[in-house]
Design a protein around this motif. Structure first.
Motif, PDB file in Angstrom:
ATOM      1  N   ILE A   1      38.894  16.763  31.637  1.00 37.20           N
ATOM      2  CA  ILE A   1      37.408  16.222  31.725  1.00 37.20           C
ATOM      3  C   ILE A   1      36.683  16.959  32.947  1.00 37.20           C
ATOM      4  O   ILE A   1      35.510  17.503  32.675  1.00 37.20           O
ATOM      5  CB  ILE A   1      37.274  14.790  31.706  1.00 37.20           C
ATOM      6  CG1 ILE A   1      37.681  14.131  30.429  1.00 37.20           C
ATOM      7  CG2 ILE A   1      35.675  14.418  31.761  1.00 37.20           C
ATOM      8  CD1 ILE A   1      37.751  12.463  30.359  1.00 37.20           C
ATOM      9  N   LEU A   2      37.455  16.754  34.065  1.00 32.33           N
ATOM     10  CA  LEU A   2      36.674  17.516  35.362  1.00 32.33           C
ATOM     11  C   LEU A   2      36.812  19.119  35.081  1.00 32.33           C
ATOM     12  O   LEU A   2      35.949  19.676  35.447  1.00 32.33           O
ATOM     13  CB  LEU A   2      37.728  17.148  36.578  1.00 32.33           C
ATOM     14  CG  LEU A   2      37.800  15.765  37.010  1.00 32.33           C
ATOM     15  CD1 LEU A   2      38.640  15.499  38.070  1.00 32.33           C
ATOM     16  CD2 LEU A   2      36.396  15.368  37.738  1.00 32.33           C
TER      17      LEU A   2
ATOM     18  N   GLU B   1      45.159  19.669  42.815  1.00 30.14           N
ATOM     19  CA  GLU B   1      45.412  20.011  41.354  1.00 30.14           C
ATOM     20  C   GLU B   1      44.336  20.961  40.981  1.00 30.14           C
ATOM     21  O   GLU B   1      44.618  21.835  40.169  1.00 30.14           O
ATOM     22  CB  GLU B   1      45.586  18.898  40.880  1.00 30.14           C
ATOM     23  CG  GLU B   1      46.781  18.058  41.089  1.00 30.14           C
ATOM     24  CD  GLU B   1      47.008  16.669  40.457  1.00 30.14           C
ATOM     25  OE1 GLU B   1      47.944  16.134  40.533  1.00 30.14           O
ATOM     26  OE2 GLU B   1      45.786  16.190  39.951  1.00 30.14           O
ATOM     27  N   MET B   2      43.187  20.565  40.990  1.00 29.82           N
ATOM     28  CA  MET B   2      41.794  21.387  40.509  1.00 29.82           C
ATOM     29  C   MET B   2      41.761  22.724  41.068  1.00 29.82           C
ATOM     30  O   MET B   2      41.520  23.680  40.308  1.00 29.82           O
ATOM     31  CB  MET B   2      40.457  20.528  40.685  1.00 29.82           C
ATOM     32  CG  MET B   2      40.316  19.228  39.994  1.00 29.82           C
ATOM     33  SD  MET B   2      40.622  19.714  38.126  1.00 29.82           S
ATOM     34  CE  MET B   2      39.352  20.721  37.653  1.00 29.82           C
TER      35      MET B   2
ATOM     36  N   SER C   1      31.464  13.188  35.296  1.00 27.58           N
ATOM     37  CA  SER C   1      32.459  12.871  34.373  1.00 27.58           C
ATOM     38  C   SER C   1      32.485  11.549  34.445  1.00 27.58           C
ATOM     39  O   SER C   1      33.552  10.910  33.788  1.00 27.58           O
ATOM     40  CB  SER C   1      33.834  13.470  34.739  1.00 27.58           C
ATOM     41  OG  SER C   1      33.816  14.701  35.015  1.00 27.58           O
TER      42      SER C   1
ATOM     43  N   LYS D   1      41.990  12.979  32.577  1.00 25.18           N
ATOM     44  CA  LYS D   1      40.962  12.981  33.705  1.00 25.18           C
ATOM     45  C   LYS D   1      40.785  14.497  34.199  1.00 25.18           C
ATOM     46  O   LYS D   1      39.738  15.196  34.245  1.00 25.18           O
ATOM     47  CB  LYS D   1      41.342  12.271  34.783  1.00 25.18           C
ATOM     48  CG  LYS D   1      40.851  10.618  34.520  1.00 25.18           C
ATOM     49  CD  LYS D   1      41.479   9.891  35.645  1.00 25.18           C
ATOM     50  CE  LYS D   1      41.395   8.395  35.372  1.00 25.18           C
ATOM     51  NZ  LYS D   1      42.069   7.455  36.326  1.00 25.18           N
ATOM     52  N   ARG D   2      42.027  15.069  34.381  1.00 24.94           N
ATOM     53  CA  ARG D   2      41.891  16.488  34.955  1.00 24.94           C
ATOM     54  C   ARG D   2      41.284  17.304  33.907  1.00 24.94           C
ATOM     55  O   ARG D   2      40.189  18.280  34.182  1.00 24.94           O
ATOM     56  CB  ARG D   2      43.360  17.079  35.203  1.00 24.94           C
ATOM     57  CG  ARG D   2      44.040  16.818  36.317  1.00 24.94           C
ATOM     58  CD  ARG D   2      45.177  17.757  36.651  1.00 24.94           C
ATOM     59  NE  ARG D   2      46.364  17.289  35.675  1.00 24.94           N
ATOM     60  CZ  ARG D   2      47.249  16.613  36.214  1.00 24.94           C
ATOM     61  NH1 ARG D   2      47.423  15.731  37.306  1.00 24.94           N
ATOM     62  NH2 ARG D   2      48.270  16.081  35.258  1.00 24.94           N
TER      63      ARG D   2
ATOM     64  N   GLU E   1      46.092  10.644  33.770  1.00 26.98           N
ATOM     65  CA  GLU E   1      45.530  11.653  34.900  1.00 26.98           C
ATOM     66  C   GLU E   1      45.325  13.094  34.203  1.00 26.98           C
ATOM     67  O   GLU E   1      44.519  13.547  34.578  1.00 26.98           O
ATOM     68  CB  GLU E   1      46.858  11.773  35.838  1.00 26.98           C
ATOM     69  CG  GLU E   1      46.944  10.714  36.603  1.00 26.98           C
ATOM     70  CD  GLU E   1      45.691  10.273  37.652  1.00 26.98           C
ATOM     71  OE1 GLU E   1      44.940  10.999  38.000  1.00 26.98           O
ATOM     72  OE2 GLU E   1      45.323   9.000  37.307  1.00 26.98           O
TER      73      GLU E   1
ATOM     74  N   VAL F   1      43.630  15.067  43.741  1.00 32.89           N
ATOM     75  CA  VAL F   1      43.056  15.931  42.639  1.00 32.89           C
ATOM     76  C   VAL F   1      42.122  17.177  43.100  1.00 32.89           C
ATOM     77  O   VAL F   1      42.100  18.243  42.262  1.00 32.89           O
ATOM     78  CB  VAL F   1      41.890  15.180  41.859  1.00 32.89           C
ATOM     79  CG1 VAL F   1      40.620  14.863  42.515  1.00 32.89           C
ATOM     80  CG2 VAL F   1      41.621  15.395  40.277  1.00 32.89           C
TER      81      VAL F   1
ATOM     82  N   TYR G   1      37.733   8.386  42.340  1.00 34.40           N
ATOM     83  CA  TYR G   1      39.082   8.317  42.951  1.00 34.40           C
ATOM     84  C   TYR G   1      39.052   7.736  44.393  1.00 34.40           C
ATOM     85  O   TYR G   1      38.000   8.013  45.109  1.00 34.40           O
ATOM     86  CB  TYR G   1      39.629   9.600  43.027  1.00 34.40           C
ATOM     87  CG  TYR G   1      39.895  10.444  41.708  1.00 34.40           C
ATOM     88  CD1 TYR G   1      41.265  10.357  41.153  1.00 34.40           C
ATOM     89  CD2 TYR G   1      38.976  11.366  41.314  1.00 34.40           C
ATOM     90  CE1 TYR G   1      41.588  11.038  39.891  1.00 34.40           C
ATOM     91  CE2 TYR G   1      39.319  11.866  40.041  1.00 34.40           C
ATOM     92  CZ  TYR G   1      40.475  11.679  39.232  1.00 34.40           C
ATOM     93  OH  TYR G   1      40.642  12.476  38.006  1.00 34.40           O
TER      94      TYR G   1
ATOM     95  N   ILE H   1      44.340  24.986  39.122  1.00 34.28           N
ATOM     96  CA  ILE H   1      43.737  25.115  37.727  1.00 34.28           C
ATOM     97  C   ILE H   1      42.907  26.099  37.946  1.00 34.28           C
ATOM     98  O   ILE H   1      42.886  27.165  37.248  1.00 34.28           O
ATOM     99  CB  ILE H   1      43.461  23.749  37.229  1.00 34.28           C
ATOM    100  CG1 ILE H   1      44.786  22.848  37.117  1.00 34.28           C
ATOM    101  CG2 ILE H   1      42.680  23.849  35.866  1.00 34.28           C
ATOM    102  CD1 ILE H   1      44.102  21.430  36.588  1.00 34.28           C
TER     103      ILE H   1
ATOM    104  N   LEU I   1      31.727  16.709  40.666  1.00 32.89           N
ATOM    105  CA  LEU I   1      32.133  16.729  39.002  1.00 32.89           C
ATOM    106  C   LEU I   1      32.644  15.266  38.620  1.00 32.89           C
ATOM    107  O   LEU I   1      32.576  14.961  37.445  1.00 32.89           O
ATOM    108  CB  LEU I   1      33.552  17.570  39.130  1.00 32.89           C
ATOM    109  CG  LEU I   1      33.427  18.842  39.189  1.00 32.89           C
ATOM    110  CD1 LEU I   1      34.732  19.754  39.055  1.00 32.89           C
ATOM    111  CD2 LEU I   1      32.633  19.474  38.124  1.00 32.89           C
TER     112      LEU I   1
ATOM    113  N   LEU J   1      33.924   9.243  36.539  1.00 37.22           N
ATOM    114  CA  LEU J   1      35.201   9.057  37.016  1.00 37.22           C
ATOM    115  C   LEU J   1      35.184   8.837  38.677  1.00 37.22           C
ATOM    116  O   LEU J   1      34.226   9.254  39.143  1.00 37.22           O
ATOM    117  CB  LEU J   1      36.132  10.151  36.855  1.00 37.22           C
ATOM    118  CG  LEU J   1      36.433  10.415  35.364  1.00 37.22           C
ATOM    119  CD1 LEU J   1      37.450  11.644  35.139  1.00 37.22           C
ATOM    120  CD2 LEU J   1      37.372   9.332  34.905  1.00 37.22           C
TER     121      LEU J   1
END
Lengths: 483, 94
Positions: A357-358, B30-31, B15, A354-355, A351, B27, B19, B34, B11, B17
């Motif tokens: 990379i994003l 969380e993003m 990337s 991944k964070r 996880e 996410v 989800y 951040i 994104l 990826l």
């Protein structure tokens, strides 16, 4: 005699005098690893068979009086440094079965010395973290308190040295990953100047910030190991064509008249009182030895965390795009080429990776590039400028290594912002490409946990920071973990 | 929220990826936290000068373009999951 408590330089004498053979010495460490690593979890791979073969070769060199500084000395290597024929996982499911087809340049240099590889140590996945709890395989614990983190990302290397499961180790440092775990585990670790040690064969996290360096029981042992791994390498375009001095040369020399800068922003309210007290008390001791303390300022520190994470994650997003499950690494499932890559990355990365990379792709993407990535590069220039201004008046800079001693396992889980801001004391050194060393300066009164201080030097002046750390260590009595 | 679902989807595409729905919500939260932290950099007023970038890092000369022996193919392929003396991928053209 407990050989595993000895320093590298003492082991050298014991090996050369025949007091112990190279095979017996690595056997002593493997005995410790067998007994203790089940609870410490510092090694991902233990290389007993390879070690015995290397020890035989080393013994031959010793018997023929051809021994070099590290001949027959057992060492642990962080699991993101490529070792030919030996698994190198980066503590990620993505590289869980990856066996490199070549050695990193630092491993080639150690092989020339006749070192003995004990094993590959755990770390945060792809070196992304400060606790070693993002490791997919071994979530290493702190030898001073098994309920606490060892720091990271080189937590396995630092814990192994602290618990006498290796006399020294190699780690890598992108934003404090050698210095912070060294601080948490009560050992000494140096991040060399960018370009001093070849990065060839180090699995890249952030190429403009990564640097390999030693972790050992004291500054003198760090200097010995640094002597062995430094130097220009044609395989790394950022490797510096610069003379490599003997890093042990200035050890023991007095520090009288040395100017030590204390930037006030590193001693703010964000730093625990016990850490500030320990570092400032050490500064006073250095003053008693003749050093001159100078208060100074580094305003750019306020923006250092976003600058560091934007640069590091942008580079990580690019570097980690190579992991597609096709050429090597974990392979997922998918009927189409794109689905296969996405499934491989979804299942292969953890996880935190991944964070990052994003975040990296966010900073680099259209519409955000100028506001974030370019601004971070501007800050990098400002931080370099501020360091240069301090070094016009001072020889070294003294700061805490981390805002707190080692924290409880789980205390920062699910809180990336808290995790990132804890790197405040170390990241500017990587941004500016400077050398920095962390050594223990005290212990927290109630818990007995180690507290580290960092000595930062001018570009390519590792000798002076090693000299300063050594001068401090000569008057300091370290307390080994009871583990 | 500093970022919306559309940005996270964009994104994820960049990337490589993905989800599930619950993961996307998590996410995104969380993003957002951040990026709020990263937004502090906007308080810093300075323009990037690309002529000064990395001027203290010595990049060495690139080496001559001379062919030399490289790694053995079999050794390079040892880490590929699915090999037939080459990398095997799903059919790209039906």
């Amino acid at each position: 005699m407990n050989f595993t408590k000895a320093k590298i330089r003492d082991l050298r004498k014991m090996l050369d005098s025949g007091e112990i053979s190279a095979k017996e010495l690595c056997g002593e460490y493997f005995k410790n690893i067998d007994e203790k690593d089940e609870s410490l979890l510092s090694y991902i791979t233990v290389t007993k068979d390879e070690a015995l073969k290397s020890a035989e070769k080393a013994q031959k060199m010793i018997d023929e009086k051809q021994a070099k500084a590290l001949t027959g000395i057992p060492l642990a290597i962080k699991d993101n440094i490529c070792t030919d024929g030996i698994k190198t996982t980066c503590a990620s499911k993505m590289l869980g079965d990856f066996v490199p087809p070549y050695n990193a340049s630092v491993i080639e240099k150690l092989n020339e010395q006749g070192y003995v590889l004990l094993g590959k140590t755990s770390m945060d996945e792809f070196a992304m973290g400060g606790s070693t709890q993002t490791s997919a395989f071994k979530k290493t614990k702190n030898p001073y308190d098994l309920e606490r983190v060892p720091g990271g990302s080189s937590g396995g290397s630092a814990a192994a040295v602290s618990a006498s499961l290796a006399p020294a180790a190699l780690g890598s440092d992108t934003g404090g990953s050698i210095r912070q775990p060294s601080s948490f585990c009560g050992v000494t670790g140096i991040k060399p100047t960018y370009g001093r040690v070849s990065r060839y064969g180090l699995v890249a996290f952030a190429s403009s910030l990564d640097q390999i360096g030693p972790i050992a029981n004291d500054a003198h042992d760090c200097a010995i190991l640094l002597n062995a791994v430094c130097g220009y390498d044609r395989h790394d375009a950022t490797s510096a064509r610069i003379d490599v001095p003997d890093f042990t040369e200035k050890l023991g020399q007095p520090i009288k008249g040395m100017k030590i800068a204390l930037p006030k922003e590193f001693y703010s309210d964000a730093i625990d009182g016990c850490v500030k007290d320990a570092v400032l008390s050490a500064a006073k001791e250095l003053e008693k030895q003749g050093a001159v303390l100078e208060e100074c300022s580094m305003p750019g520190l306020k923006y250092a965390i976003p600058a560091y994470y934007l640069i590091a994650c942008a580079e990580a997003a690019s570097n980690l795009s190579r992991f597609d499950g096709i050429k090597y690494g974990f392979r997922g499932e998918g009927r189409t080429f794109n689905d296969l890559i996405i499934d491989s990355r979804n299942k292969g990365f953890g996880e935190e990776v991944k964070r990052r990379i994003l975040l990296g792709n966010y900073a680099l993407s259209s519409g955000y590039y100028d506001a974030y990535y370019k601004k971070a590069l501007a800050l990098k220039q400002e931080i370099i400028k501020e360091y240069n201004e301090i070094f016009e008046k001072c020889d070294v800079i003294l700061t805490p290594t981390a805002p707190t001693p080692a924290y409880k396992i789980g205390a920062q889980d699910n809180d990336p912002v808290k995790m990132y801001t804890a790197d405040i004391c170390t990241v500017t050194v990587n941004i500016a490409g400077l050398p920095g060393i962390s050594t223990t300066c005290g212990y927290e009164k109630d818990s007995g946990l180690p507290i580290g201080m960092s000595i930062i030097g001018k570009r390519f002046d590792e000798q002076t920071i090693l000299q300063t750390a050594d001068a401090w260590e000569q008057g300091f009595t370290p307390v080994a973990p009871e583990f | 929220m500093a970022v919306d679902m559309k940005t996270i989807e964009h994104l994820c595409g960049l990337s490589k990826l993905s989800y599930d729905e619950k993961g996307m919500e998590k996410v995104m939260g969380e993003m957002s936290d951040i990026i709020d932290l990263m937004d502090e950099i906007k308080g810093f007023d300075l323009t990037y000068d690309d002529t000064k970038d990395n001027n203290e890092i010595r990049f060495c000369d690139t080496r001559e373009d001379i062919p030399e022996k490289s790694f053995d193919t079999q050794k390079l392929l040892q880490n590929a999951e699915n090999t037939d003396n080459c990398y095997v991928v799903p059919k790209v053209v039906e």
